[in-house]
Motif scaffolding. Structure first.
Motif, PDB file in Angstrom:
ATOM      1  N   UNK A 187     -15.022  -0.644  -3.311  1.00  0.00           N
ATOM      2  CA  UNK A 187     -14.797  -1.977  -3.986  1.00  0.00           C
ATOM      3  C   UNK A 187     -14.202  -2.868  -3.214  1.00  0.00           C
ATOM      4  N   UNK A 188     -14.376  -4.260  -3.642  1.00  0.00           N
ATOM      5  CA  UNK A 188     -13.626  -5.428  -3.179  1.00  0.00           C
ATOM      6  C   UNK A 188     -12.318  -5.506  -3.727  1.00  0.00           C
ATOM      7  N   UNK A 189     -11.182  -4.946  -3.254  1.00  0.00           N
ATOM      8  CA  UNK A 189      -9.902  -5.023  -3.835  1.00  0.00           C
ATOM      9  C   UNK A 189      -9.012  -6.360  -3.162  1.00  0.00           C
ATOM     10  N   UNK A 190      -8.664  -6.965  -4.074  1.00  0.00           N
ATOM     11  CA  UNK A 190      -7.752  -8.099  -4.137  1.00  0.00           C
ATOM     12  C   UNK A 190      -6.595  -7.922  -3.618  1.00  0.00           C
ATOM     13  N   UNK A 191      -5.997  -8.264  -2.562  1.00  0.00           N
ATOM     14  CA  UNK A 191      -4.597  -7.791  -1.941  1.00  0.00           C
ATOM     15  C   UNK A 191      -3.803  -8.798  -1.943  1.00  0.00           C
ATOM     16  N   UNK A 192      -2.470  -8.345  -2.689  1.00  0.00           N
ATOM     17  CA  UNK A 192      -1.120  -9.309  -2.309  1.00  0.00           C
ATOM     18  C   UNK A 192      -0.639  -8.819  -0.972  1.00  0.00           C
ATOM     19  N   UNK A 193      -0.357 -10.075  -0.568  1.00  0.00           N
ATOM     20  CA  UNK A 193       0.136  -9.776   1.068  1.00  0.00           C
ATOM     21  C   UNK A 193       1.716  -9.662   1.077  1.00  0.00           C
ATOM     22  N   UNK A 194       2.169  -8.554   1.514  1.00  0.00           N
ATOM     23  CA  UNK A 194       3.434  -8.061   1.622  1.00  0.00           C
ATOM     24  C   UNK A 194       4.248  -8.268   3.070  1.00  0.00           C
ATOM     25  N   UNK A 195       3.690  -9.169   3.858  1.00  0.00           N
ATOM     26  CA  UNK A 195       4.223  -9.374   5.046  1.00  0.00           C
ATOM     27  C   UNK A 195       3.951  -8.549   6.111  1.00  0.00           C
ATOM     28  N   UNK A 196       2.888  -7.785   6.551  1.00  0.00           N
ATOM     29  CA  UNK A 196       2.396  -7.161   7.462  1.00  0.00           C
ATOM     30  C   UNK A 196       2.354  -5.739   7.061  1.00  0.00           C
ATOM     31  N   UNK A 197       2.637  -5.518   5.711  1.00  0.00           N
ATOM     32  CA  UNK A 197       2.541  -4.055   5.330  1.00  0.00           C
ATOM     33  C   UNK A 197       0.986  -3.607   5.391  1.00  0.00           C
ATOM     34  N   UNK A 198       0.928  -2.241   5.491  1.00  0.00           N
ATOM     35  CA  UNK A 198      -0.589  -1.624   5.411  1.00  0.00           C
ATOM     36  C   UNK A 198      -1.041  -1.858   3.991  1.00  0.00           C
ATOM     37  N   UNK A 199      -2.330  -2.158   3.697  1.00  0.00           N
ATOM     38  CA  UNK A 199      -2.681  -2.298   2.363  1.00  0.00           C
ATOM     39  C   UNK A 199      -3.116  -0.987   1.821  1.00  0.00           C
ATOM     40  N   UNK A 200      -2.281  -0.466   1.277  1.00  0.00           N
ATOM     41  CA  UNK A 200      -2.466   0.781   0.536  1.00  0.00           C
ATOM     42  C   UNK A 200      -2.137   0.633  -0.822  1.00  0.00           C
ATOM     43  N   UNK A 201      -2.932   1.287  -1.977  1.00  0.00           N
ATOM     44  CA  UNK A 201      -2.392   1.241  -3.366  1.00  0.00           C
ATOM     45  C   UNK A 201      -2.065   2.954  -3.451  1.00  0.00           C
ATOM     46  N   UNK A 202      -0.938   3.112  -4.106  1.00  0.00           N
ATOM     47  CA  UNK A 202      -0.508   4.378  -4.271  1.00  0.00           C
ATOM     48  C   UNK A 202      -0.649   4.829  -5.695  1.00  0.00           C
ATOM     49  N   UNK A 203      -1.065   6.176  -6.255  1.00  0.00           N
ATOM     50  CA  UNK A 203      -1.387   6.547  -7.393  1.00  0.00           C
ATOM     51  C   UNK A 203      -0.555   7.887  -7.674  1.00  0.00           C
ATOM     52  N   UNK A 204      -0.105   8.116  -8.836  1.00  0.00           N
ATOM     53  CA  UNK A 204       0.273   9.196  -9.304  1.00  0.00           C
ATOM     54  C   UNK A 204       0.002   9.445 -10.867  1.00  0.00           C
ATOM     55  N   UNK A 205      -0.173  10.582 -11.308  1.00  0.00           N
ATOM     56  CA  UNK A 205      -0.829  11.057 -12.452  1.00  0.00           C
ATOM     57  C   UNK A 205       0.287  10.624 -13.605  1.00  0.00           C
ATOM     58  N   UNK A 206      -0.258   9.979 -14.415  1.00  0.00           N
ATOM     59  CA  UNK A 206       0.637   9.260 -15.496  1.00  0.00           C
ATOM     60  C   UNK A 206       1.122  10.800 -16.517  1.00  0.00           C
ATOM     61  N   UNK A 207       2.561  10.310 -16.459  1.00  0.00           N
ATOM     62  CA  UNK A 207       3.403  11.409 -17.361  1.00  0.00           C
ATOM     63  C   UNK A 207       3.670  12.448 -16.459  1.00  0.00           C
ATOM     64  N   UNK A 208       3.745  12.551 -15.273  1.00  0.00           N
ATOM     65  CA  UNK A 208       4.038  13.360 -14.416  1.00  0.00           C
ATOM     66  C   UNK A 208       4.905  12.715 -13.071  1.00  0.00           C
ATOM     67  N   UNK A 209       6.115  12.451 -13.290  1.00  0.00           N
ATOM     68  CA  UNK A 209       6.920  11.689 -12.337  1.00  0.00           C
ATOM     69  C   UNK A 209       7.211  12.475 -11.012  1.00  0.00           C
ATOM     70  N   UNK A 210       6.935  14.141 -11.027  1.00  0.00           N
ATOM     71  CA  UNK A 210       7.212  14.752  -9.887  1.00  0.00           C
ATOM     72  C   UNK A 210       5.767  14.978  -9.289  1.00  0.00           C
ATOM     73  N   UNK A 211       4.725  14.540  -9.719  1.00  0.00           N
ATOM     74  CA  UNK A 211       3.695  15.052  -9.223  1.00  0.00           C
ATOM     75  C   UNK A 211       3.076  14.138  -7.875  1.00  0.00           C
ATOM     76  N   UNK A 212       2.306  14.846  -7.348  1.00  0.00           N
ATOM     77  CA  UNK A 212       1.945  14.121  -5.862  1.00  0.00           C
ATOM     78  C   UNK A 212       1.436  12.706  -5.911  1.00  0.00           C
ATOM     79  N   UNK A 213       1.784  12.017  -4.938  1.00  0.00           N
ATOM     80  CA  UNK A 213       1.122  10.663  -4.835  1.00  0.00           C
ATOM     81  C   UNK A 213      -0.006  10.524  -3.905  1.00  0.00           C
ATOM     82  N   UNK A 214      -0.814   9.740  -4.400  1.00  0.00           N
ATOM     83  CA  UNK A 214      -2.113   9.773  -3.530  1.00  0.00           C
ATOM     84  C   UNK A 214      -2.231   8.390  -3.087  1.00  0.00           C
ATOM     85  N   UNK A 215      -2.545   8.208  -1.980  1.00  0.00           N
ATOM     86  CA  UNK A 215      -2.422   6.885  -1.153  1.00  0.00           C
ATOM     87  C   UNK A 215      -3.850   6.389  -0.719  1.00  0.00           C
ATOM     88  N   UNK A 216      -4.387   5.331  -1.131  1.00  0.00           N
ATOM     89  CA  UNK A 216      -5.837   4.784  -1.159  1.00  0.00           C
ATOM     90  C   UNK A 216      -5.649   3.491  -0.224  1.00  0.00           C
TER      91      UNK A 216
END
Length: 308
Positions: A187-216
């Motif tokens: 998809x066409x993902x609209x990106x907030x610029x963070x000054x040279x950081x890699x453009x990744x969005x990170x996800x963690x299953x809701x309600x599971x603070x110790x769950x693994x984080x998936x980077x996309x």
């Protein structure tokens, strides 16, 4: 007393840009202001002001000295205020804060602050970068994210900061609705610029603070360093965006935007982020900083939306 008078005269000349204006401000004769500044320059052994028939400006040395003098005078004012047991925040309060967040939440909070403490004079610097508090003579900064520990700064948590993935109904009707984080790669993902950081969005299953984080890894046709611009593009069907709940909750409730991937927490960096007040340790006891933070905390507790 003479030394204090010299510092006060110099600071007012620098801030007003002239000896006559400073004299009117201080309620003394212009010749007295000139004499005080001349004495100060002789004592420190360097020229602090460039003088002409029309203007008075700071030299490079004067600019550095002026910042230090302002801090000294503010600390004296705070000490006298505390010693007098008046307990009333007053004087100049310099705040640095993000643009979009401030226009929505900080503006109303500052109105409340002024009504409660009319002796405060607020100087607000809006920017989406990270200001140098010492260099810019900032009393307190509002930061969004996960603060990096710094020995020269004190950090105070204000509120949670939640983000969601969203897009317009028209966009999803045309391009389909992502059902899993990995689907965003198409998809066409609209990106907030963070000054040279890699453009990744990170996800963690809701309600599971110790769950693994998936980077996309995300890509899109718009990268910008302002969240309101991303919101406007998202509303127009430009693409999918990762935006703060406090910015888009009304749009979601009104149906102008659709939240997707509701079973995940989402963020561009660390998952445990928040809204913070950051200030130098020597400002911690300042009544004006304490008053501002207290008013802002109360305002956010009443107005900041959270996910149910």
């Amino acid at each position: 007393m003479d030394r204090f008078s010299e510092l006060k005269a110099f600071s007012v000349v620098a801030s007003t840009g002239g000896f006559s204006a400073a004299a009117r401000n201080l309620g003394i004769a212009p010749s007295s202001v000139v004499r005080l500044v001349d004495a100060l320059e002789r004592r420190v052994g360097v020229r602090l002001l460039n003088r002409s028939t029309r203007t008075v400006t700071l030299t490079d040395s004067g600019r550095f000295y002026y910042d230090s003098v302002l801090l000294i005078l503010e600390q004296i004012e705070e000490a006298e205020n505390f010693a007098s047991q008046e307990g009333v925040p007053q004087g100049r309060l310099t705040i640095s804060a993000p643009v979009t967040f401030s226009t929505i939440y900080l503006g109303p909070a500052l109105c409340e602050l002024q009504q409660t403490y009319p002796k405060l004079k607020v100087h607000l610097d809006l920017n989406d970068g990270i200001s140098d508090l010492a260099e810019d003579s900032v009393d307190v900064a509002i930061r969004i994210g996960k603060p990096v520990p710094h020995p020269g700064l004190t950090t105070r948590w204000l509120a949670r900061h939640e983000r969601i993935i969203c897009g317009s109904p028209d966009y999803f009707d045309e391009f389909g609705t992502p059902l899993a984080p990995a689907d965003l790669a198409r998809h066409d993902c609209l990106i907030f610029s963070y000054g040279g950081q890699a453009h990744q969005w990170r996800f963690r299953p809701l309600g599971n603070p110790d769950g693994s984080v998936q980077a996309v890894d995300v890509r899109g046709s718009l990268t910008v360093n302002n969240s309101e611009m991303l919101r406007q593009a998202c509303l127009g069907g430009y693409g999918v965006a990762l935006l703060p709940v406090w910015l888009v909750m009304e749009d979601v409730l009104a149906g102008r935007l659709m939240r997707i991937l509701p079973d995940y927490e989402a963020n561009p960096g660390p998952m445990d982020v928040g809204l913070y007040a950051v200030y130098p340790p020597n400002r911690e006891a300042a009544l004006k900083v304490q008053a501002f933070i207290a008013v802002l905390e109360q305002h956010l507790s009443r107005t900041l939306p959270v996910l149910s």
